[in-house]
Design an enzyme around this catalytic site. Structure first.
Site, mmCIF file in Angstrom:
data_model
loop_
_atom_site.group_PDB
_atom_site.id
_atom_site.type_symbol
_atom_site.label_atom_id
_atom_site.label_comp_id
_atom_site.label_asym_id
_atom_site.label_seq_id
_atom_site.Cartn_x
_atom_site.Cartn_y
_atom_site.Cartn_z
ATOM 1 N N ASN A 83 -19.804 2.045 -45.571
ATOM 2 C CA ASN A 83 -20.906 3.015 -44.924
ATOM 3 C C ASN A 83 -21.948 1.745 -44.988
ATOM 4 O O ASN A 83 -22.803 1.908 -44.117
ATOM 5 C CB ASN A 83 -21.075 3.846 -45.753
ATOM 6 C CG ASN A 83 -20.195 5.072 -45.738
ATOM 7 O OD1 ASN A 83 -19.283 4.986 -45.014
ATOM 8 N ND2 ASN A 83 -20.291 6.125 -46.543
ATOM 9 N N ASN A 122 -16.949 0.244 -39.220
ATOM 10 C CA ASN A 122 -16.582 1.271 -40.350
ATOM 11 C C ASN A 122 -17.001 2.613 -40.241
ATOM 12 O O ASN A 122 -18.061 3.198 -39.851
ATOM 13 C CB ASN A 122 -17.364 1.067 -41.875
ATOM 14 C CG ASN A 122 -16.803 1.613 -42.641
ATOM 15 O OD1 ASN A 122 -15.695 1.803 -43.508
ATOM 16 N ND2 ASN A 122 -17.911 2.680 -43.048
ATOM 17 N N GLU A 123 -15.811 3.515 -40.209
ATOM 18 C CA GLU A 123 -15.930 4.912 -40.025
ATOM 19 C C GLU A 123 -16.858 5.432 -39.079
ATOM 20 O O GLU A 123 -17.798 6.272 -39.327
ATOM 21 C CB GLU A 123 -16.185 5.623 -41.391
ATOM 22 C CG GLU A 123 -15.103 5.362 -42.474
ATOM 23 C CD GLU A 123 -15.384 6.048 -43.793
ATOM 24 O OE1 GLU A 123 -16.488 6.846 -43.852
ATOM 25 O OE2 GLU A 123 -14.297 5.911 -44.804
ATOM 26 N N GLU A 176 -9.186 1.643 -46.933
ATOM 27 C CA GLU A 176 -9.616 2.621 -48.074
ATOM 28 C C GLU A 176 -8.917 3.841 -48.366
ATOM 29 O O GLU A 176 -8.368 4.508 -47.774
ATOM 30 C CB GLU A 176 -11.044 3.353 -47.530
ATOM 31 C CG GLU A 176 -12.297 2.067 -47.363
ATOM 32 C CD GLU A 176 -13.692 3.050 -47.108
ATOM 33 O OE1 GLU A 176 -13.812 4.119 -47.616
ATOM 34 O OE2 GLU A 176 -14.258 2.378 -46.233
ATOM 35 N N GLN A 188 -12.791 1.121 -55.105
ATOM 36 C CA GLN A 188 -13.037 -0.319 -54.807
ATOM 37 C C GLN A 188 -12.198 -1.027 -55.789
ATOM 38 O O GLN A 188 -11.683 -0.421 -56.685
ATOM 39 C CB GLN A 188 -14.416 -0.444 -54.640
ATOM 40 C CG GLN A 188 -14.932 -0.044 -53.253
ATOM 41 C CD GLN A 188 -16.308 -0.147 -53.061
ATOM 42 O OE1 GLN A 188 -16.986 -1.023 -53.495
ATOM 43 N NE2 GLN A 188 -17.074 0.919 -51.923
#
Length: 506
Positions: free
Chosen positions: A72, A172-173, A292, A349
């Site tokens: 994010n 990302n996303e 992820e 992570q």
């Protein structure tokens, strides 16, 4: 005692396992960077401020690739803030996690850390607040040898040789309403395609990852994949998947069945990719980057109480228990059984933030419970994934029916003359006997049978107290290609075989 049967042959091949299946992720989030991989005042810090105790644990995992810098965070990140003299770098409001980013760690430092860790960089670019220009400039800075503005600037910063980063994430996303610069599917598809085209003009050898849905629960899934791929299919090499799991209902048997939900997610994404392939009459098969994945739910309440605009607060610091390790093992088995399509994956992570490695600022680093199945798969799961034919007793849970007690994957390494059977008995109270016929492996013998088990599903590891660790006292026998193994209740098993007379490390 219940029985499961497996038939396996060295010719039943799914695909070669891409080593990048065992990748991870470092985002400028919480203490992943500051206090995690980078802590200049730490007793173990090297001359660049990197914690060598953490580096040792990362090397032990043999992590092949690490996604950076987000996440994010990347959707409002100006990469230029993290280059040049540290005392001239700006302090910024980091909008995704509402912290202060000091920019003391940036592109060059992370490239240095990756080299020391023995891993490659998967670089993510900002397609939230930025776009084509920032992406091509960053690529030029990282990969062009010299003689241009951005490549010469890198050289002025002390890096004469290019970083040669070959894998790049296009944002990302971008479907998420939480994302700075959220896009509609058509908006994202167009900017991703045009950015990909420009980046390939700078470096034709790079590999590109297009954003898939943020998770399988998104209302636009899988239409997001279909629409965005309609734009990007010819320009990218991988489509990303993200998914996290948690035992919110405190139902452990149901929790360990979540790999069935994962399998459905992957199957749906593959079907969507193949639909676009057919629609475009393409000869290219789209591969997947599951960049992820992990368990994430333990720290939710604590994170709500954090004060905004602080430096490197303890965010997303899930303390993992034994049942989390079992689920992680099951996820890795699922990935191995789709090695024909899943070519990259990143446990999110790596350090402190929903991570297998935890640290104390100024203190110890230690292995969380999930470290062990991750390490076993990464170290021993290199080779060809074989297709097992499994007959297993089944059970029903709150959300799933016909859940096999046994989840298993097998990796054959012809060069090293080894076979590794990964086996999860997900039944909480019953022992399972595995009866496996391994065709073509009559001259193999057992090296070891490693087991991760614990009477307490909620047992955790903390600094100086490793309650959950594997042992190699598993019970198994191999006679002329016939393997019999006892899989204890709620256990992760790694049965390692080697051809008799073959050399190599034990």
């Amino acid at each position: 005692m219940a029985n499961a049967k497996m038939v396996l042959d060295k010719d039943y091949r799914i695909a070669e396992v891409d080593p990048r299946l065992y990748g991870s992720f470092i985002e400028h989030l919480g203490r992943a960077v500051y206090g995690g991989i980078y802590e200049p005042g730490h007793p173990s810090a090297d001359d660049q401020g990197f914690r060598t105790d953490v580096l040792e644990l990362v090397r032990e995992l043999k992590v092949p690739i690490v996604r950076y810098p987000g996440g994010n965070m990347v959707s409002a990140y100006n990469w230029e803030d993290g280059i040049g003299p540290r005392d001239e770098r700006p302090r910024r409001l980091e909008l995704a996690w509402r912290t202060i980013e000091t920019n003391q760690m940036g592109t060059n430092e992370f490239a240095d850390w990756a080299r020391k860790a023995g891993t490659e960089v998967m670089m993510a670019i900002n397609l939230g607040t930025r776009g084509i220009d920032a992406a091509r400039n960053l690529l030029e800075y990282c990969n062009h040898p010299g003689g241009t503005y951005w490549s010469d600037l890198r050289r002025q910063h002390g890096y004469a040789e290019p970083h040669a980063i070959k894998t790049w994430c296009l944002g990302n996303e971008m479907d998420g309403p939480w994302q700075v610069g959220q896009k509609t599917p058509d908006e994202y598809g167009r900017i991703a395609r045009e950015t990909a085209k420009a980046m390939r003009l700078v470096d034709p050898d790079i590999k590109l990852v297009s954003c898939g849905s943020s998770n399988s629960s998104m209302p636009s899934f899988p239409e997001w994949e279909a629409t965005t791929l309609d734009h990007t299919y010819d320009e990218v090499d991988y489509l990303s998947l993200h998914q996290y799991f948690g035992n919110h209902a405190n139902d452990s048997q149901n929790y360990l069945a979540f790999t069935m939900e994962l399998d459905r997610f992957v199957d749906t994404v593959i079907a969507t990719c193949d639909y676009i392939k057919a629609k475009k009459r393409s000869r290219k098969t789209m591969m997947l980057s599951f960049d992820e994945w992990n368990v994430w739910y333990h720290s939710t309440d604590a994170d709500r109480k954090l004060e905004p605009w602080t430096e490197a607060p303890p965010q997303l610091e899930d303390v993992y228990n034994f049942e989390d390790a079992l689920l992680v093992g099951g996820i890795l088995i699922s990935f191995l059984r789709r090695a024909d399509r899943i070519k990259m994956a990143c446990m999110a992570q790596l350090v402190n933030v929903i991570a297998p490695i935890m640290t104390e600022n100024g203190g110890e680093a230690w292995k969380q419970t999930i470290y062990y199945p991750y390490a076993h798969a990464s170290v021993f799961g290199r080779g060809v994934s074989l297709q097992p034919l499994i007959t297993s007793p089944k059970l029903d849970t709150q959300d799933f029916t016909d859940v096999p007690w046994l989840e298993s994957a097998t990796v054959y390494n012809e060069e090293e003359a080894t076979v590794t059977v990964f086996a999860l008995n997900r039944h909480l109270s019953e022992t399972l006997t595995l009866d496996a016929h391994l065709g073509g492996f009559a001259d193999y013998g057992i090296v070891e049978h490693v087991v991760l088990e614990n009477q307490d599903l909620k047992a955790v590891n903390t600094a100086g107290n490793a309650t959950v660790t594997p042992h190699n006292r598993g019970r198994s026998e191999l006679t002329e290609g016939h393997l019999q193994a006892q899989l204890n209740p709620a256990s992760w098993n790694v049965i390692r075989l080697r051809r008799q007379g073959a050399g190599g490390a034990q």
